[in-house]
Write a protein that holds these residues in place. Sequence first.
Motif, PDB file in Angstrom:
ATOM      1  N   GLU A   1      12.956  -1.527   9.082  1.00  0.00           N
ATOM      2  CA  GLU A   1      11.908  -1.599   9.930  1.00  0.00           C
ATOM      3  C   GLU A   1      10.404  -1.348   8.577  1.00  0.00           C
ATOM      4  N   ASP A   2      10.751  -0.681   7.211  1.00  0.00           N
ATOM      5  CA  ASP A   2       9.062  -0.963   7.088  1.00  0.00           C
ATOM      6  C   ASP A   2       8.234  -2.244   6.648  1.00  0.00           C
ATOM      7  N   LEU A   3       8.999  -3.284   6.854  1.00  0.00           N
ATOM      8  CA  LEU A   3       8.232  -5.139   7.160  1.00  0.00           C
ATOM      9  C   LEU A   3       7.745  -5.125   8.338  1.00  0.00           C
ATOM     10  N   TRP A   4       8.366  -4.423   9.502  1.00  0.00           N
ATOM     11  CA  TRP A   4       7.110  -4.018  10.512  1.00  0.00           C
ATOM     12  C   TRP A   4       6.123  -3.342  10.406  1.00  0.00           C
ATOM     13  N   GLU A   5       6.465  -2.645   9.668  1.00  0.00           N
ATOM     14  CA  GLU A   5       5.041  -1.427   9.467  1.00  0.00           C
ATOM     15  C   GLU A   5       4.527  -0.874   8.451  1.00  0.00           C
ATOM     16  N   ARG A   6       4.968  -1.230   7.112  1.00  0.00           N
ATOM     17  CA  ARG A   6       3.712  -1.839   6.315  1.00  0.00           C
ATOM     18  C   ARG A   6       2.785  -3.223   6.239  1.00  0.00           C
TER      19      ARG A   6
ATOM     20  N   LYS B   1       4.026 -12.736   8.984  1.00  0.00           N
ATOM     21  CA  LYS B   1       4.143 -13.146   7.752  1.00  0.00           C
ATOM     22  C   LYS B   1       4.615 -13.756   6.894  1.00  0.00           C
ATOM     23  N   ILE B   2       5.999 -14.123   7.574  1.00  0.00           N
ATOM     24  CA  ILE B   2       7.318 -14.282   6.991  1.00  0.00           C
ATOM     25  C   ILE B   2       7.194 -16.044   6.129  1.00  0.00           C
ATOM     26  N   VAL B   3       7.709 -16.302   5.509  1.00  0.00           N
ATOM     27  CA  VAL B   3       7.963 -17.587   4.600  1.00  0.00           C
ATOM     28  C   VAL B   3       8.960 -17.999   4.169  1.00  0.00           C
ATOM     29  N   LEU B   4       9.924 -19.372   4.688  1.00  0.00           N
ATOM     30  CA  LEU B   4      10.948 -19.663   4.753  1.00  0.00           C
ATOM     31  C   LEU B   4      11.128 -20.219   3.287  1.00  0.00           C
TER      32      LEU B   4
ATOM     33  N   GLU C   1       0.855  -1.378  -0.211  1.00  0.00           N
ATOM     34  CA  GLU C   1      -0.398   0.372  -0.226  1.00  0.00           C
ATOM     35  C   GLU C   1       0.789   1.385   0.205  1.00  0.00           C
ATOM     36  N   GLU C   2       1.763   0.680   0.710  1.00  0.00           N
ATOM     37  CA  GLU C   2       3.057   2.535   1.104  1.00  0.00           C
ATOM     38  C   GLU C   2       4.089   2.061   0.409  1.00  0.00           C
TER      39      GLU C   2
ATOM     40  N   GLY D   1       0.540  -9.848   0.829  1.00  0.00           N
ATOM     41  CA  GLY D   1       1.578 -11.562   0.534  1.00  0.00           C
ATOM     42  C   GLY D   1       2.664 -11.590   1.535  1.00  0.00           C
ATOM     43  N   LYS D   2       3.281 -12.610   1.444  1.00  0.00           N
ATOM     44  CA  LYS D   2       4.061 -12.308   2.870  1.00  0.00           C
ATOM     45  C   LYS D   2       5.557 -12.088   2.400  1.00  0.00           C
ATOM     46  N   ILE D   3       6.553 -11.926   3.912  1.00  0.00           N
ATOM     47  CA  ILE D   3       8.024 -11.773   3.640  1.00  0.00           C
ATOM     48  C   ILE D   3       9.091 -12.707   3.275  1.00  0.00           C
ATOM     49  N   ALA D   4       9.647 -12.914   2.148  1.00  0.00           N
ATOM     50  CA  ALA D   4       9.808 -14.369   1.489  1.00  0.00           C
ATOM     51  C   ALA D   4      11.711 -14.218   2.625  1.00  0.00           C
ATOM     52  N   VAL D   5      12.127 -14.951   3.024  1.00  0.00           N
ATOM     53  CA  VAL D   5      13.449 -14.772   3.846  1.00  0.00           C
ATOM     54  C   VAL D   5      14.277 -16.565   3.639  1.00  0.00           C
TER      55      VAL D   5
END
Length: 360
Positions: free
Chosen positions: A160-165, A213-216, A153-154, A169-173
């Motif tokens: 830190e935006d990974l926490w605030e936005r 939010k995280i997917v491995l 959206e932003e 979809g997921k955050i892939a790491v």
Amino acid sequence: MWTRVLATGALVVVLTGLMGCSASLTPLPTPTTPSLASELILYDWEDDLPQSVLDLFTTEYGVQVVYKTYESQEEAMANMRAGAVYDVVVFDNDFVPQLVADGLLAEIDYRHVPNFDNISPNFRDLAYDPQNKHTVPFNWGVTALLVRSDLVEEPVTRWEDLWEREFAGKIAVRDEPREPFGMALKSLGYSINSEDPDAVQAAFDHLLEIKDKIVLVGPYAEAAVPMLLSGEAAVLVGWAEDVLLSREESLAIEWVLPEEGIMLWGDNFVIPAYSPRKYTAELFLNFLMRPEVNAQIVNENYYASPNEAARAFIDPEILHDPVIFPPDESLGNAEVFLPLSPDGEQLYQQLWERFKRMME
């Protein structure tokens, strides 16, 4: 360049007799060049070194390169400790000190690797291997963010935006501790190499806030990028290889260098202490450090090289691609992943395993 001086002595034999004496001096031995082996065993990530380069070496020297692959650095280290025989292995910076401490690496004889002079001074004599006694730098790169701008959206500009936005979809790491802990440490204002238990615990707690939010994903781009392309992941903590693969699709994917600072990694060539073909391995490293050969590696695998002399032979489109060779201004607050102490390694690994259990 560092050389080792070989000293030889002459034994004087004096024979005396009743009628006189004579002396003879044993001739000094003539140094001989070690013989080449018929094959060389390379142990590396899959497709990390182009087959075309290995074929060139075989054509010039008559040495067959047997290319064996691993799925993780931990696997490679375990196999070396178990006594598997390799001649040249590729390792990340942060694995080198433990390999040295365990007596698993040979010291490189730089008389056989004169092309080491082509390595930029910025990549020599670093903390993980003073004087490069055991390593020849191979390549380096950036860990940053690939963002599907159509799924956020932003704008994303910071770790830190990974926490605030909010993301659609997921955050892939990748499934290894240093990068996820690094992004959490960076977002909290700590060093990515911190071993302060309070700082590492704070990073762990911070990661827990976004565990849902995280997917491995696996280490290879072919496994990670499809998550981004499908929309299952809106963000991928990734590398240049991921960006280049994603470019093949006409999607809105941005390469974001977070304001808190990017994370830098580096790979090195090493020779195991028990390699039975050390001279051939050193000759192979010297071949790979030739400017035109090194540039061919870059032109085919798209990773930045520390070889200054190779730059003249690198495809200009690659050399001036900011994803592969990041601009100087982006490196001001960057940090290189440095090796952790055994206690630090254990702390990170224990917390990472705990984090993964809590994701289930």
